[in-house]
Design an enzyme around this catalytic site. Structure first.
Site, mmCIF file in Angstrom:
data_model
loop_
_atom_site.group_PDB
_atom_site.id
_atom_site.type_symbol
_atom_site.label_atom_id
_atom_site.label_comp_id
_atom_site.label_asym_id
_atom_site.label_seq_id
_atom_site.Cartn_x
_atom_site.Cartn_y
_atom_site.Cartn_z
ATOM 1 N N THR A 120 1.045 1.432 -2.715
ATOM 2 C CA THR A 120 0.920 2.282 -1.518
ATOM 3 C C THR A 120 -0.339 3.163 -1.588
ATOM 4 O O THR A 120 -0.649 3.744 -2.633
ATOM 5 C CB THR A 120 2.189 3.164 -1.391
ATOM 6 O OG1 THR A 120 3.318 2.308 -1.310
ATOM 7 C CG2 THR A 120 2.126 4.044 -0.159
ATOM 8 N N HIS A 176 -9.547 4.070 -5.879
ATOM 9 C CA HIS A 176 -9.498 2.977 -4.900
ATOM 10 C C HIS A 176 -9.867 3.544 -3.538
ATOM 11 O O HIS A 176 -9.020 3.786 -2.699
ATOM 12 C CB HIS A 176 -8.090 2.384 -4.876
ATOM 13 C CG HIS A 176 -7.940 1.261 -3.898
ATOM 14 N ND1 HIS A 176 -8.656 0.093 -3.994
ATOM 15 C CD2 HIS A 176 -7.148 1.114 -2.811
ATOM 16 C CE1 HIS A 176 -8.297 -0.718 -3.002
ATOM 17 N NE2 HIS A 176 -7.402 -0.107 -2.262
HETATM 18 P P1 A3D Z 1 3.800 -2.813 5.960
HETATM 19 O O1 A3D Z 1 3.774 -4.239 6.341
HETATM 20 O O2 A3D Z 1 3.821 -1.778 7.040
HETATM 21 O O3 A3D Z 1 5.050 -2.587 4.984
HETATM 22 C C1 A3D Z 1 5.442 -1.325 4.547
HETATM 23 C C2 A3D Z 1 6.970 -1.300 4.541
HETATM 24 O O4 A3D Z 1 7.382 -0.068 3.955
HETATM 25 C C3 A3D Z 1 7.603 -1.383 5.935
HETATM 26 O O5 A3D Z 1 8.448 -2.513 5.996
HETATM 27 C C4 A3D Z 1 8.384 -0.082 6.048
HETATM 28 O O6 A3D Z 1 9.617 -0.216 6.751
HETATM 29 C C5 A3D Z 1 8.612 0.254 4.588
HETATM 30 N N1 A3D Z 1 8.951 1.654 4.348
HETATM 31 C C6 A3D Z 1 8.487 2.754 4.978
HETATM 32 N N2 A3D Z 1 9.067 3.852 4.469
HETATM 33 C C7 A3D Z 1 9.901 3.430 3.489
HETATM 34 C C8 A3D Z 1 10.783 4.098 2.599
HETATM 35 N N3 A3D Z 1 10.911 5.426 2.603
HETATM 36 N N4 A3D Z 1 11.481 3.349 1.713
HETATM 37 C C9 A3D Z 1 11.361 2.000 1.692
HETATM 38 N N5 A3D Z 1 10.542 1.319 2.517
HETATM 39 C C10 A3D Z 1 9.838 2.033 3.414
HETATM 40 O O7 A3D Z 1 2.531 -2.451 5.027
HETATM 41 P P2 A3D Z 1 1.801 -3.406 3.943
HETATM 42 O O8 A3D Z 1 2.823 -4.147 3.151
HETATM 43 O O9 A3D Z 1 0.699 -4.136 4.609
HETATM 44 O O10 A3D Z 1 1.101 -2.281 3.028
HETATM 45 C C11 A3D Z 1 1.898 -1.436 2.240
HETATM 46 C C12 A3D Z 1 1.046 -0.339 1.580
HETATM 47 O O11 A3D Z 1 0.102 -0.928 0.699
HETATM 48 C C13 A3D Z 1 0.228 0.524 2.564
HETATM 49 O O12 A3D Z 1 0.281 1.880 2.160
HETATM 50 C C14 A3D Z 1 -1.186 -0.012 2.396
HETATM 51 O O13 A3D Z 1 -2.173 0.943 2.716
HETATM 52 C C15 A3D Z 1 -1.178 -0.332 0.922
HETATM 53 N N6 A3D Z 1 -2.225 -1.261 0.467
HETATM 54 C C16 A3D Z 1 -2.798 -0.985 -0.724
HETATM 55 C C17 A3D Z 1 -3.774 -1.820 -1.229
HETATM 56 C C18 A3D Z 1 -4.395 -1.516 -2.552
HETATM 57 O O14 A3D Z 1 -5.256 -2.239 -2.999
HETATM 58 C C19 A3D Z 1 -3.982 -0.348 -3.306
HETATM 59 C C20 A3D Z 1 -4.175 -2.951 -0.509
HETATM 60 C C21 A3D Z 1 -3.563 -3.207 0.713
HETATM 61 C C22 A3D Z 1 -2.571 -2.348 1.200
#
Ligand code: A3D
Length: 320
Positions: A120, A176
């Site tokens: 995250t 990052h």
């Molecule tokens: P997304 O597809 O929105 O998935 C996030 C999930 O988290 C959703 O299904 C939400 O319902 C769930 N969620 C929200 N709050 C909670 C909670 N309290 N408890 C449990 N689940 C919850 O996002 P994604 O999968 O594309 O990305 C997830 C995270 O990774 C984001 O913060 C991005 O910015 C991050 N990310 C980081 C990198 C790195 O290289 C570090 C790269 C890409 C994305």
């Protein structure tokens, strides 16, 4: 021997991709957890039905209850919100900090012996906060960023030189964010320093600088193209390599957001550094020699991380 258990907190784009990769690799049984009701159960059902086609027996379940992550060996956290075009990773701080609090407490209560990999954003601050909220030892909580940033750097270099990505060993340090530090002095093409290889291939130093810049902005480039959400295939694959290093006691040296206390002149900070990952979690941070310019770039990057930690402390008094 009992099968390993992998819990994925957040079952969105990265979470679903992680589950598919972990199942295909038979890493263990998988629990997809999310606050959204029905969605993790639906994804688990869909992914389970890949099993007969792909030939895996991993048991995949969806849940909205932290009790179901009990006994997890590895937990990968993607809960929160991703960026939208025009947003920086830091814009996510307030909302994702609250999510880390809920997730940290859930892990503390249900799976305190797990090795936890946080994805995250904003990554370096969120992994620090997750560790604080969960109370797990520092060596059992790590952030995924450097494997992905190095993979982006390696991809662009392999394209430029028209060589196999397998022969590119790219090196990225620091936070990052756009201040991350791709380190060309430790980046090699099958052992040949990248600057020497560029001369052999007639690639200018300015072109290498452009590739470094594209690497720094690599996440934003994808956010801009997708229009909704951020990268998920390569982030998932990168976190899986870290989970495999832990489960297989591989002692791999991977660039990760690890807890650094003393080395690199840092004082209790999570930031991207080369780290040995084995059965002990993050077993060792490797401190490498840096040029004066690299040191000052790393300082800019770690200062940016420190600023975010101060902002976290301002938002949640239990962190101060
Ligand atoms: P997304 O597809 O929105 O998935 C996030 C999930 O988290 C959703 O299904 C939400 O319902 C769930 N969620 C929200 N709050 C909670 C909670 N309290 N408890 C449990 N689940 C919850 O996002 P994604 O999968 O594309 O990305 C997830 C995270 O990774 C984001 O913060 C991005 O910015 C991050 N990310 C980081 C990198 C790195 O290289 C570090 C790269 C890409 C994305």
């Amino acid at each position: 021997m009992a099968r390993k258990k992998i819990a994925l907190i957040g079952s969105g784009m990265i979470g679903g991709t992680l589950a598919h990769l972990a199942a295909k690799k038979e890493m263990g049984d998988i629990v997809l957890f999310d606050i959204a009701e029905g969605m993790p159960q639906g994804k688990a059902l869909d992914l389970s039905q890949c099993g007969p086609v792909e030939g895996f027996d991993a048991k995949i379940t969806g849940s909205n209850d932290y009790a179901d992550i009990a006994g997890a060996d590895v937990i990968i956290v993607t809960a929160g919100v991703p960026r939208k075009p025009g947003m920086s990773r830091d814009d996510l701080l307030g909302i994702n900090l609250k999510v880390m609090k809920a997730v940290g407490e859930g892990i503390k209560n249900s799976a305190p012996d797990a090795f936890v990999i946080c994805i995250t954003n904003p990554l370096d601050a969120m992994v620090w906060a997750l560790r604080e909220f969960s109370g797990l030892p520092h060596n059992k909580v790590v952030g995924m960023a450097g494997v992905l940033d190095s993979a982006r750097f390696a991809t662009f270099l392999a394209w430029e030189f028209d060589v196999s990505v397998k022969d590119v060993n790219a090196f990225v340090l620091g936070g990052h964010g756009d201040t991350m530090v791709p380190v060309t002095s430790y980046t090699t093409i099958n052992g040949i320093p990248v600057d020497d290889f560029a001369k052999i291939k007639g690639v200018s130093a300015d072109r290498i600088d452009e590739i470094v810049d594209r690497t720094r902005k690599g996440g934003g480039e994808i956010v801009g193209l997708l229009g909704n959400g951020s990268a998920y295939y390569a982030p998932a694959t990168s976190a899986i390599s870290m989970a495999e290093a832990y489960l297989g006691d591989q002692k791999r040296i991977l660039p990760c957001a690890s807890y650094v206390d003393g080395k690199y002149g840092l004082d209790g900070l999570y930031v991207g550094v080369p780290t040995v990952i084995g059965a002990g979690g993050t077993e060792e941070v490797i401190e490498i020699e840096l040029s004066d310019e690299e040191k000052s770039n790393l300082k800019v990057s770690t200062d940016a991380v420190e600023e975010l930690l101060e902002a976290c402390k301002g938002l949640d008094s239990s962190l101060a």
